[in-house]
Scaffold this motif. Structure first.
Motif, PDB file in Angstrom:
ATOM      1  N   LEU A 231       0.691  -1.318  -0.037  1.00 45.24           N
ATOM      2  CA  LEU A 231      -0.034   0.080  -0.047  1.00 45.24           C
ATOM      3  C   LEU A 231       0.924   1.318  -0.003  1.00 45.24           C
ATOM      4  CD1 LEU A 231      -3.156   0.707   0.213  1.00 45.24           C
ATOM      5  CD2 LEU A 231      -2.543   0.992   2.683  1.00 45.24           C
ATOM      6  N   ALA A 232       1.847   1.296   0.786  1.00 42.79           N
ATOM      7  CA  ALA A 232       2.852   2.406   0.729  1.00 42.79           C
ATOM      8  C   ALA A 232       3.755   2.425  -0.325  1.00 42.79           C
ATOM      9  CB  ALA A 232       3.688   2.195   2.097  1.00 42.79           C
ATOM     10  N   LEU A 233       3.997   1.271  -0.967  1.00 43.31           N
ATOM     11  CA  LEU A 233       4.872   1.558  -2.509  1.00 43.31           C
ATOM     12  C   LEU A 233       3.860   1.805  -3.440  1.00 43.31           C
ATOM     13  CD1 LEU A 233       7.510   1.079  -3.614  1.00 43.31           C
ATOM     14  CD2 LEU A 233       7.018  -1.287  -4.044  1.00 43.31           C
ATOM     15  N   GLY A 234       2.733   1.511  -3.256  1.00 43.20           N
ATOM     16  CA  GLY A 234       1.612   1.939  -4.665  1.00 43.20           C
ATOM     17  C   GLY A 234       1.156   3.245  -4.500  1.00 43.20           C
ATOM     18  N   SER A 235       1.502   3.911  -3.350  1.00 37.70           N
ATOM     19  CA  SER A 235       1.065   5.441  -3.482  1.00 37.70           C
ATOM     20  C   SER A 235       2.046   6.115  -4.213  1.00 37.70           C
ATOM     21  CB  SER A 235       0.961   5.648  -1.881  1.00 37.70           C
ATOM     22  OG  SER A 235       2.175   5.836  -1.344  1.00 37.70           O
ATOM     23  N   GLU A 236       3.169   5.808  -4.501  1.00 40.48           N
ATOM     24  CA  GLU A 236       3.996   6.866  -5.208  1.00 40.48           C
ATOM     25  C   GLU A 236       3.446   7.379  -6.565  1.00 40.48           C
ATOM     26  OE1 GLU A 236       7.223   8.880  -6.498  1.00 40.48           O
ATOM     27  OE2 GLU A 236       6.449   8.410  -4.333  1.00 40.48           O
TER      28      GLU A 236
ATOM     29  N   PHE B  98       5.990 -19.641  -0.134  1.00 44.54           N
ATOM     30  CA  PHE B  98       5.809 -18.855   0.649  1.00 44.54           C
ATOM     31  C   PHE B  98       6.359 -17.295   0.360  1.00 44.54           C
ATOM     32  CE2 PHE B  98       4.745 -22.209   3.282  1.00 44.54           C
ATOM     33  CZ  PHE B  98       4.044 -21.768   4.371  1.00 44.54           C
ATOM     34  N   SER B  99       7.383 -17.507  -0.676  1.00 39.11           N
ATOM     35  CA  SER B  99       8.008 -16.008  -1.169  1.00 39.11           C
ATOM     36  C   SER B  99       6.914 -15.647  -2.126  1.00 39.11           C
ATOM     37  CB  SER B  99       9.468 -16.275  -1.918  1.00 39.11           C
ATOM     38  OG  SER B  99      10.286 -16.788  -0.684  1.00 39.11           O
ATOM     39  N   MET B 100       6.443 -16.474  -3.129  1.00 37.59           N
ATOM     40  CA  MET B 100       5.632 -15.965  -4.113  1.00 37.59           C
ATOM     41  C   MET B 100       4.256 -15.589  -3.330  1.00 37.59           C
ATOM     42  SD  MET B 100       7.438 -15.842  -6.756  1.00 37.59           S
ATOM     43  CE  MET B 100       8.871 -15.688  -5.822  1.00 37.59           C
ATOM     44  N   GLY B 101       3.853 -16.115  -2.336  1.00 33.34           N
ATOM     45  CA  GLY B 101       2.641 -15.891  -1.817  1.00 33.34           C
ATOM     46  C   GLY B 101       2.604 -14.325  -0.966  1.00 33.34           C
ATOM     47  N   ALA B 102       3.812 -13.952  -0.512  1.00 32.70           N
ATOM     48  CA  ALA B 102       4.286 -12.735   0.007  1.00 32.70           C
ATOM     49  C   ALA B 102       4.100 -11.864  -1.156  1.00 32.70           C
ATOM     50  CB  ALA B 102       5.391 -12.545   0.496  1.00 32.70           C
ATOM     51  N   GLY B 103       4.570 -12.067  -2.477  1.00 35.55           N
ATOM     52  CA  GLY B 103       4.498 -11.273  -3.509  1.00 35.55           C
ATOM     53  C   GLY B 103       3.106 -10.791  -3.790  1.00 35.55           C
ATOM     54  N   LEU B 104       2.316 -11.815  -3.706  1.00 37.11           N
ATOM     55  CA  LEU B 104       0.940 -11.895  -4.232  1.00 37.11           C
ATOM     56  C   LEU B 104       0.121 -10.572  -3.073  1.00 37.11           C
ATOM     57  CD1 LEU B 104      -0.230 -15.196  -5.324  1.00 37.11           C
ATOM     58  CD2 LEU B 104       0.324 -13.231  -6.677  1.00 37.11           C
ATOM     59  N   PHE B 105       0.408 -10.867  -2.114  1.00 32.87           N
ATOM     60  CA  PHE B 105      -0.282 -10.108  -1.036  1.00 32.87           C
ATOM     61  C   PHE B 105       0.342  -8.617  -1.340  1.00 32.87           C
ATOM     62  CE2 PHE B 105      -1.740 -13.879   0.976  1.00 32.87           C
ATOM     63  CZ  PHE B 105      -2.757 -13.380   1.978  1.00 32.87           C
ATOM     64  N   SER B 106       1.769  -8.357  -1.464  1.00 34.46           N
ATOM     65  CA  SER B 106       2.113  -6.985  -1.804  1.00 34.46           C
ATOM     66  C   SER B 106       1.215  -6.551  -2.928  1.00 34.46           C
ATOM     67  CB  SER B 106       3.481  -6.983  -1.995  1.00 34.46           C
ATOM     68  OG  SER B 106       3.998  -5.795  -2.334  1.00 34.46           O
ATOM     69  N   VAL B 107       1.125  -7.173  -3.864  1.00 36.20           N
ATOM     70  CA  VAL B 107       0.347  -6.458  -5.123  1.00 36.20           C
ATOM     71  C   VAL B 107      -1.093  -6.350  -4.737  1.00 36.20           C
ATOM     72  CG1 VAL B 107      -0.590  -7.207  -7.472  1.00 36.20           C
ATOM     73  CG2 VAL B 107       1.556  -8.003  -6.677  1.00 36.20           C
ATOM     74  N   ALA B 108      -1.646  -7.256  -3.887  1.00 37.08           N
ATOM     75  CA  ALA B 108      -2.708  -6.854  -3.360  1.00 37.08           C
ATOM     76  C   ALA B 108      -3.179  -5.560  -2.541  1.00 37.08           C
ATOM     77  CB  ALA B 108      -3.410  -7.783  -2.086  1.00 37.08           C
ATOM     78  N   GLY B 109      -2.056  -5.132  -1.903  1.00 35.34           N
ATOM     79  CA  GLY B 109      -1.987  -3.479  -1.210  1.00 35.34           C
ATOM     80  C   GLY B 109      -1.756  -2.597  -2.243  1.00 35.34           C
ATOM     81  N   THR B 110      -1.012  -3.026  -3.517  1.00 41.34           N
ATOM     82  CA  THR B 110      -0.737  -2.073  -4.602  1.00 41.34           C
ATOM     83  C   THR B 110      -2.219  -2.015  -5.221  1.00 41.34           C
ATOM     84  OG1 THR B 110       1.431  -2.934  -4.854  1.00 41.34           O
ATOM     85  CG2 THR B 110       0.265  -1.484  -6.676  1.00 41.34           C
ATOM     86  N   LEU B 111      -2.887  -2.767  -5.424  1.00 37.71           N
ATOM     87  CA  LEU B 111      -4.391  -2.414  -5.938  1.00 37.71           C
ATOM     88  C   LEU B 111      -5.249  -1.847  -4.966  1.00 37.71           C
ATOM     89  CD1 LEU B 111      -4.625  -6.152  -7.466  1.00 37.71           C
ATOM     90  CD2 LEU B 111      -4.355  -4.197  -8.480  1.00 37.71           C
TER      91      LEU B 111
END
Length: 564
Positions: free
Chosen positions: A34-39, A225-238
């Motif tokens: 979420l913080a990264l996607g605000s840029e 588990f690494s790729m799962g974390a990446g998907l959750f990060s994309v969810a924050g971006t969305l």
């Protein structure tokens, strides 16, 4: 079998406690995404034109209003007859007629088509970062990326010196305070400095979380588990655009982002949800702290720490063996890589691959911009391609191997770039757009896989610092695109040529890497130096880890297959 591996197995292996902690580590990725996607939301450029200034018009035109005043004050550009974003019409003085004879810069500010990216007020509109001040937008973007770069490098070394948990908690404290400071920023220079520091603190939290999660997992589960974390990060971006629509003001948006990191600190600041990495504690000789954490892991996984099977020692026995001789804790600096024979080369290759992947990712994304008039098109396309790249890696990397997938991704990225460069003037627009999408997908896969590959090849004693250097190289590549924007994108074509050349060079370098699929994480610099290059293709992966078997099969746990 290495003593550290025996200790972790005696504590229950990848049992219930470690699985729950690794799964819980996904949730903070939403707030960090979420913080990264605000840029992009903060720097979105709305359609704009100069505010009409009736004082500059001839007396006969000063009584006009509405669209007629706009037509008399602002020149029109292109077939669409859109208002000029930076110019006003100039009339002769004294005016013999009502016909303009030139243009001049804006005198009364700008009118913006709002909302822009869901915001009615953004740094761009608050401080008029357009026209002659337009270079300040890529400056802010570069500053934020530079903050991530410095945070990865500096706080990565801090993770190896002070511990993963200490850096994670300290980074969250800084991110919360700096995010709140951004919401209260009263000038652009203050925002610039705060964005730099905020990016560094977010990088420290992300890096500590990534490394701890990886060290909690055994080889069969590291990728998932690494790729799962990446998907959750994309969810924050969305989620970021939706949050912007609710906030409508960038000050409130940054305040909500700071609140999210503060909530992370409230929950994940406790050792129960984010303990220190036992892998790092064992590798650095901090056995007293490791004993407490591993004892809890064993009990939570249903294993008696003091009882042993016929062929296996108990956790207490294994820890006593490690404690023999009263070893002292030892810290290591990332510069010790220079004294290795193989580990430094692996890190250099993966850093170069991350640099090219990050640069090509930003370059392909810039090529998509002319084809999308709205902000949301490229934004959601980039996030969607990141999901596709993550799922692709999840399905292929354990099947084909890290090195082969990285090689294929680099090949597709380089070919797409070369085809665009050679035929951009002759290919149809849809072909260039398709190649840009394909290249962006490959670049995202290369960036993600380079990070995972590096984390698996660097030894535990300097894993965070080594991975920080690799991630920092990726952010350096991404920063090249806004730097060219400061000069009106005059160097964009040359940047793309250089990155395409580097991609071809990366193809050769990737062949020198060892395969880390199915291997345990190296603990010391000597372990990392033993990782040798193996054949690119093999029928079945050879594994140097042992699954947790029932006691009747414990005879198989005495064998350890070393690859290469």
């Amino acid at each position: 079998m290495e003593p550290e591996v025996r200790v972790l197995r005696a504590a229950g292996g990848f049992g219930r406690a470690r699985r729950l902690l690794a799964t819980a580590s996904w949730l903070p990725c939403v707030a960090l995404g979420l913080a990264l996607g605000s840029e992009p939301l903060l720097t979105a450029l709305p359609a704009h034109h100069c505010q009409p200034d009736p004082a500059l018009l001839p007396p006969a035109l000063r009584t006009l209003s509405g669209p007629a005043l706009l037509d008399a004050s602002v020149p029109r550009l292109g077939p669409a007859r859109a208002p000029s974003p930076c110019l006003l019409l100039r009339y002769p003085e004294p005016s013999p007629g009502a016909h303009p004879n030139g243009t001049r810069s804006c005198t009364r500010g700008w009118h913006y088509a709002l909302p822009a990216a869901g915001l009615l007020r953004s740094p761009v509109t608050q401080w008029n970062l357009v026209c002659e001040n337009g270079w300040k937008v890529p400056l802010e973007q570069t500053s934020h990326l530079l903050g991530w770069l410095l945070g990865c490098v500096i706080l990565g070394m801090g993770c190896d010196w002070f511990g993963r948990r200490a850096v994670f908690v300290a980074s969250l404290v800084l991110a919360t305070g700096l995010g709140a400071g951004e919401a209260l920023a009263a000038s652009f220079p203050a925002l610039l400095a705060l964005r730099l520091l905020h990016g560094g603190s977010l990088a420290g939290a992300s890096l500590a979380l990534y490394v701890t999660r990886l060290e909690l997992c055994d080889p069969p589960h590291r990728l998932a588990f690494s790729m799962g974390a990446g998907l959750f990060s994309v969810a924050g971006t969305l989620l970021s655009p939706g949050l912007a629509l609710l906030a409508q003001d960038w000050h409130l948006l940054q305040g909500l982002s700071a609140l999210a990191t503060g909530l992370l600190l409230l929950f994940w600041g406790f050792p129960a949800l984010f303990p220190e990495s036992p892998c790092w504690l064992l590798a650095t000789g901090q056995l007293a702290q490791a004993r407490k954490i591993l004892w809890h892991f064993a009990e939570a996984s249903g294993v008696d720490p003091e009882s042993s099977a016929e062929e296996e020692s108990s956790l207490a026995t294994e820890l006593d063996v490690l404690s023999a001789g009263n070893p002292q804790p030892q810290r290591h600096w990332v510069l010790e890589l220079l004294h290795t024979r193989v580990a430094w080369r692996n890190g250099l290759i993966l850093g170069f691959s991350s640099l090219v992947g990050g640069g090509m990712r930003a370059s392909f994304f810039r090529r998509l911009a002319p084809h999308e008039l709205a902000f949301y098109g490229p934004y959601f396309l980039g996030a969607g391609l990141e999901v596709v790249a993550t799922v692709f890696l999840l399905l292929t990397v354990d099947r084909w191997g890290r090195r082969l997938v990285l090689l294929l991704g680099t090949l597709v990225m380089g070919l797409a770039s070369l085809l665009i460069l050679s035929g951009v003037q002759y290919l149809p627009g849809w072909t260039v757009l398709s190649l840009s999408v394909l290249g962006l997908l490959a670049a995202q896969a290369v960036s993600t896989l380079s990070s995972l590959f590096a984390a698996e090849l660097f030894p535990t004693v300097i894993r965070a610092a080594g991975l920080g250097l690799v991630l920092g190289a990726g952010f350096l590549g991404q920063a090249a695109a806004p730097i060219t924007d400061m000069h009106g994108r005059r160097g964009f074509f040359l940047l793309h040529v250089v990155l395409a050349s580097f991609a071809i060079l990366t193809l050769v370098c990737v062949l020198l890497l060892p395969e880390s699929r199915g291997r345990g994480l190296p603990q010391s610099l000597q372990d990392a130096d033993r990782l040798r290059r193996s054949p690119l293709l093999r029928g079945r992966p050879r594994q140097d880890y042992l699954p947790l078997l029932p006691p009747s099969h414990s005879w198989a746990q005495t064998q350890l297959v070393q690859e290469g």
